[in-house]
Design a protein around this motif. Structure first.
Motif, PDB file in Angstrom:
ATOM      1  N   ASP A 103       0.830  -1.202   0.000  1.00 10.19           N
ATOM      2  CA  ASP A 103       0.000   0.000   0.000  1.00 10.19           C
ATOM      3  C   ASP A 103       0.868   1.258   0.000  1.00 10.19           C
ATOM      4  N   TYR A 104       1.967   1.212   0.726  1.00 15.26           N
ATOM      5  CA  TYR A 104       2.837   2.388   0.783  1.00 15.26           C
ATOM      6  C   TYR A 104       3.450   2.687  -0.588  1.00 15.26           C
ATOM      7  N   MET A 105       3.848   1.652  -1.314  1.00 16.25           N
ATOM      8  CA  MET A 105       4.478   1.874  -2.621  1.00 16.25           C
ATOM      9  C   MET A 105       3.535   2.543  -3.607  1.00 16.25           C
ATOM     10  N   GLN A 106       2.227   2.389  -3.413  1.00 16.17           N
ATOM     11  CA  GLN A 106       1.262   3.031  -4.297  1.00 16.17           C
ATOM     12  C   GLN A 106       0.568   4.208  -3.628  1.00 16.17           C
ATOM     13  N   THR A 163       2.520 -18.145  -4.025  1.00 11.24           N
ATOM     14  CA  THR A 163       3.864 -18.048  -3.433  1.00 11.24           C
ATOM     15  C   THR A 163       3.982 -16.944  -2.386  1.00 11.24           C
ATOM     16  N   ASN A 164       2.964 -16.053  -2.283  1.00  6.09           N
ATOM     17  CA  ASN A 164       3.009 -14.909  -1.370  1.00  6.09           C
ATOM     18  C   ASN A 164       4.162 -13.949  -1.677  1.00  6.09           C
ATOM     19  N   ILE A 165       4.653 -13.987  -2.916  1.00  6.79           N
ATOM     20  CA  ILE A 165       5.701 -13.066  -3.343  1.00  6.79           C
ATOM     21  C   ILE A 165       5.040 -11.841  -3.972  1.00  6.79           C
ATOM     22  N   SER A 166       5.463 -10.660  -3.548  1.00 10.59           N
ATOM     23  CA  SER A 166       4.930  -9.418  -4.093  1.00 10.59           C
ATOM     24  C   SER A 166       5.691  -9.058  -5.360  1.00 10.59           C
ATOM     25  N   ILE A 167       4.951  -8.595  -6.364  1.00 16.72           N
ATOM     26  CA  ILE A 167       5.528  -8.258  -7.666  1.00 16.72           C
ATOM     27  C   ILE A 167       5.310  -6.765  -7.905  1.00 16.72           C
ATOM     28  N   LEU A 168       6.400  -6.038  -8.051  1.00 17.08           N
ATOM     29  CA  LEU A 168       6.368  -4.600  -8.328  1.00 17.08           C
ATOM     30  C   LEU A 168       6.683  -4.375  -9.801  1.00 17.08           C
ATOM     31  N   ARG A 183      13.887   0.576  -8.204  1.00 17.69           N
ATOM     32  CA  ARG A 183      14.905   0.496  -7.151  1.00 17.69           C
ATOM     33  C   ARG A 183      14.594   1.474  -6.019  1.00 17.69           C
ATOM     34  N   ALA A 184      14.167   2.680  -6.384  1.00 19.29           N
ATOM     35  CA  ALA A 184      13.830   3.673  -5.370  1.00 19.29           C
ATOM     36  C   ALA A 184      12.623   3.227  -4.535  1.00 19.29           C
ATOM     37  N   LEU A 185      11.639   2.593  -5.161  1.00 20.55           N
ATOM     38  CA  LEU A 185      10.468   2.122  -4.417  1.00 20.55           C
ATOM     39  C   LEU A 185      10.841   0.994  -3.457  1.00 20.55           C
ATOM     40  N   LEU A 186      11.723   0.092  -3.884  1.00 22.36           N
ATOM     41  CA  LEU A 186      12.175  -0.967  -2.988  1.00 22.36           C
ATOM     42  C   LEU A 186      12.919  -0.380  -1.787  1.00 22.36           C
ATOM     43  N   ASP A 187      13.769   0.607  -2.028  1.00 27.10           N
ATOM     44  CA  ASP A 187      14.487   1.255  -0.926  1.00 27.10           C
ATOM     45  C   ASP A 187      13.521   1.969   0.010  1.00 27.10           C
ATOM     46  N   ALA A 188      12.506   2.610  -0.556  1.00 25.57           N
ATOM     47  CA  ALA A 188      11.512   3.287   0.280  1.00 25.57           C
ATOM     48  C   ALA A 188      10.731   2.286   1.116  1.00 25.57           C
TER      49      ALA A 188
END
Length: 394
Positions: A103-106, A163-168, A183-188
């Motif tokens: 939710d934060y990434m979006q 698999t419960n893996i999140s896909i960005l 990359r910036a979203l993963l770091d955030a």
């Protein structure tokens, strides 16, 4: 003599007399004239869409990253919740935190962060982007609300139910831009998880830390009172310092008992012995010394009893407070262990990639959608018109 010259009879019209080019031109024109409604409603939108996709539409590149939010379970043993979590039937704290990161990434916060740190507005306003795909969208103003809607259409985070893996997935007009934003979203997201861990650790440790500080303050206060008491009575340890005096009185009592025994035996065996007076004087001296020494320990004057009592009271308080402090410190260590066990972290399964070729626009799919949509509207219109004509005839 008049001779009539008649023009040769041209005979009936024959299509084969026309040239090939004329037939090629007249055929489509006649078909369009006979199917004007179909041409306007179906062929023209599809043709314009094809022109846009082939000559105008800007390629868009996808960067994809896979991640999972992991954590240590604070529960032990076998329970229904553990079974459901292990089998994928239940969420649990880790799944909840995964949804938080997604939710934060979006969210608006993530969009604002990328605008400040990664120039996200410039990324979606590239000069090579076409007027229908770039920001601001054609016909819309340039404000954050419109950009946030645009951002939600280009940044997507989903979770694989198996698999419960999140896909960005991030879509931009350049491959390196997509990779950079992903990359910036993963770091955030990782920074958000670290902040969650910090707040959770503070919440778990704050109460026990305050108890430890309060116990230390009370123990220091008792030690201060103990020091003041020692200064007031001029004794370091009244209990230990009274032990030699008690031993001295005990030894005097033993000597007095021995003297009285010898005096009694001498009076019985030799009533006229001159040693009887000596033993009597010795017994009197011992009794007087015992009385004086006992008065120093338990008398009403400078007695050690109240000093010992006050000292023992402070020592009992000191011992109790030390136990309280030890218990608080042990609770603090347990809270720290629980906080460490409840920490979560982002585990990157697949790093953001730089695409070799654009994935958007999908020309064939878009053309099929436009053609089928227009065809469906055309058929519905023809059916409505046919139904209206039939009602008018009746």
């Amino acid at each position: 003599m008049n001779i009539d010259v008649h023009a040769p009879d041209e005979g009936p019209y024959r299509p084969e007399d026309e040239s090939v080019l004329t037939r090629l031109f007249n055929g489509p024109r006649n078909w369009i004239r006979n199917h004007m409604a179909f041409t306007v409603c179906v062929v023209t939108p599809t043709f314009l869409t094809a022109l846009y996709l082939v000559f105008i539409a800007t390629p868009q590149y996808i960067s994809e990253a896979h991640f999972v939010v992991r954590g240590h379970s604070s529960q032990s043993g076998i329970s229904l919740s553990n079974i459901l979590q292990s089998s994928g039937g239940g969420g649990g704290a880790t799944s909840e935190n995964t949804y938080v990161v997604q939710d934060y990434m979006q969210s608006r916060d993530a969009a604002e962060l990328l605008i400040k740190q990664n120039q996200l507005l410039d990324v979606y306003s590239r000069p090579e982007a076409d007027f229908l795909a770039r920001y601001p969208l054609f016909g819309f103003g340039k404000n954050f609300e419109h950009f946030y809607k645009y951002y939600q259409g280009h940044v997507l985070v989903e979770q694989d139910s198996e698999t419960n893996i999140s896909i960005l997935t991030v879509r931009t007009f350049r491959a390196e831009d997509s990779q950079k934003i992903a990359r910036a979203l993963l770091d955030a997201g990782e920074n958000l998880v670290n902040e969650i861990n910090r707040r959770q650790r503070e919440n778990l440790i704050r109460a026990t830390s305050q108890e430890v500080l309060a116990a230390e303050a009370r123990l220091r206060e008792i030690n201060r009172k103990l020091a003041d008491y020692r200064n007031s009575v001029a004794l370091i340890d009244p209990m230990r310092q009274s032990m030699p005096m008690v031993s001295y009185v005990t030894s005097l009592q033993n000597m007095l008992t021995s003297t009285n025994m010898q005096l009694g035996q001498l009076q019985a065996s030799a009533p006229n012995s001159p040693l009887i007076a000596a033993y009597q004087r010795q017994a009197a001296i011992l009794s007087d010394q015992i009385k004086k020494s006992s008065g120093q320990i338990t008398g009403s004057g400078e007695s050690l009893v109240p000093k010992i009592t006050g000292y023992e009271d402070l020592m009992v308080q000191n011992d109790i407070q030390q136990r309280v402090l030890g218990s608080a410190v042990a609770s603090l260590e347990v809270a720290k262990q629980q906080a460490n066990q409840q920490m979560i972290y982002v585990d990157e399964v697949a790093q953001p990639n730089a695409a070799d070729w654009p994935e958007y626009p999908r020309n064939i799919l878009v053309l099929c959608i436009v053609f089928l949509s227009c065809l469906g509207l055309y058929i519905m219109g023809r059916l409505l018109i046919a139904g209206a004509r039939e009602r008018n005839l009746h």
